[in-house]
Design a protein around this motif. Sequence first.
Motif: not given
Length: 76
Positions: A13-15, A18-24, A50-56
């Motif tokens: 969720a954290e990643h 972070h991804a959403a912030r970078h997309h904005k 990619q990190h989020a997918t790994h953690h999932a």
Amino acid sequence: MSKQAAEHHHKAAEHHEHAARHHKEAAKHYEAGKHETAAHHAHLAHGHLQHATHHAGEAAKAHIQDHGNKTITAKA
């Protein structure tokens, strides 16, 4: 849910956040004509995804270790 699985879900969720912030940021810079900066933020967003997918995936593995590999079927 195991503590390990929960931790991986939190990290995923954290990643995503972070991804959403970078997309904005990428969108903002792209609109301003700063395409290199936009590309930089888009690249960072991709890394966080990619990190989020790994953690999932790790959360799923921890869940299987705790509960076994049981197939869930939906009732029609």
